[in-house]
Enzyme design. Sequence first.
Site, PDB file in Angstrom:
ATOM      1  CG  ASN A   1      -1.752   1.212   1.391  1.00  0.00           C
ATOM      2  OD1 ASN A   1      -1.839   2.012   0.455  1.00  0.00           O
ATOM      3  ND2 ASN A   1      -2.390   1.383   2.540  1.00  0.00           N
TER       4      ASN A   1
ATOM      5  CE  LYS B   1      -0.354   3.337   4.607  1.00  0.00           C
ATOM      6  NZ  LYS B   1      -0.274   3.438   6.049  1.00  0.00           N
TER       7      LYS B   1
ATOM      8  CG  HIS C   1      -6.046   1.761   5.105  1.00  0.00           C
ATOM      9  ND1 HIS C   1      -5.644   2.742   5.972  1.00  0.00           N
ATOM     10  CD2 HIS C   1      -5.003   0.892   4.985  1.00  0.00           C
ATOM     11  CE1 HIS C   1      -4.388   2.482   6.363  1.00  0.00           C
ATOM     12  NE2 HIS C   1      -3.994   1.359   5.771  1.00  0.00           N
TER      13      HIS C   1
ATOM     14  CD  GLU D   1      -3.166   5.501   6.667  1.00  0.00           C
ATOM     15  OE1 GLU D   1      -3.142   5.551   5.432  1.00  0.00           O
ATOM     16  OE2 GLU D   1      -2.233   5.036   7.355  1.00  0.00           O
TER      17      GLU D   1
ATOM     18  CD  GLU E   1      -3.712  -2.656   7.423  1.00  0.00           C
ATOM     19  OE1 GLU E   1      -2.545  -2.766   7.087  1.00  0.00           O
ATOM     20  OE2 GLU E   1      -4.429  -1.710   7.068  1.00  0.00           O
TER      21      GLU E   1
ATOM     22  N   GLY F   1       1.968   2.259  10.904  1.00  0.00           N
ATOM     23  CA  GLY F   1       2.917   3.362  10.766  1.00  0.00           C
ATOM     24  C   GLY F   1       3.565   3.782  12.075  1.00  0.00           C
TER      25      GLY F   1
ATOM     26  CB  SER G   1       4.737  -1.694  12.302  1.00  0.00           C
ATOM     27  OG  SER G   1       4.295  -0.378  12.556  1.00  0.00           O
TER      28      SER G   1
HETATM   29  P1  PGA Z   1       2.538   0.351   7.760  1.00  0.00           P
HETATM   30  O1  PGA Z   1       1.107   0.555   7.085  1.00  0.00           O
HETATM   31  O2  PGA Z   1       3.116  -0.923   7.201  1.00  0.00           O
HETATM   32  O3  PGA Z   1       3.329   1.558   7.366  1.00  0.00           O
HETATM   33  O4  PGA Z   1       2.315   0.259   9.233  1.00  0.00           O
HETATM   34  C1  PGA Z   1       0.255  -0.538   6.870  1.00  0.00           C
HETATM   35  C2  PGA Z   1      -1.027  -0.060   6.244  1.00  0.00           C
HETATM   36  O5  PGA Z   1      -1.467   1.053   6.524  1.00  0.00           O
HETATM   37  O6  PGA Z   1      -1.672  -0.785   5.462  1.00  0.00           O
END
Ligand code: PGA
Length: 248
Positions: A7, A9, A87, A89, A158, A164, A208
């Site tokens: 992903n 983003k 997601h 976010e 997740e 993140g 992460s």
């Molecule tokens: P990350 O993000 O690996 O940077 O923690 C995962 C995601 O948001 O799908």
Amino acid sequence: MKIIIANWKMNKTGDSAKEFFTEFASLNKNSNTVIICPPFTLLHLTKDKGFHLGAQNMHQAEKGAFTGEISATQLKDAGVKYVLIGHSERRIIFGETCETVNKKNLQCLLHELIPVVCIGETLEERESGQTNEVLTKQLSIAFNSFSSETITPIVAYEPVWAIGTGKVATLEQISETHQFIRDRLQFHFGNAEKGGSGDRISVLYGGSVTDQNAQEIMSIPNVDGVLVGGASLDAKKFATIVNTQPQI
Ligand code: PGA
């Protein structure tokens, strides 16, 4: 075989994506299913590079006056096969509700796109013992009226507090939660004995995931793959994740 999703983003431009593809191609030696979800502007560049093509979001309506949004038909036209839906976010920053997630999933079904439905609890919810309740609600609303006969969806667990942040859920937390999600999917869609798809739906872990921890995470029996944000931007790190040999 595991499913590995990148992903990206709101990162990368044409030049940095091309560099990624060249470097990744020289390092990749695995046959895992790799799905790249680039920003919309890079879908055309990502197509035909040996990956499955994914999108990071999609609007639930067929078409119309929705400035800045993108439809299922448009994504299909661009060669997309998978779409991240709900997601955290999108839910937290853009106010997407479980009901919107459901509408988007139904729209995926209509257009034969495979939704990668993201679910997860916040730190507060985990600490107050509400994880299972939150996941049950997210799953049951997301898949309300969703028939998995034509399209087998994917679920990505997740935990919001692990995205993140560098804070990965423990192997025990991942294992327990994935088992719980599997049970809920069997409850919702039925299991193989009943002709249902609850056993077949892949459940990925995200939050992460890095080149350092991917192997142990993917070695957990209930983990069918990973959804990678930050570490998927670096071709070397991402290739290490894709080339990982799980110990199971
Ligand atoms: P990350 O993000 O690996 O940077 O923690 C995962 C995601 O948001 O799908």
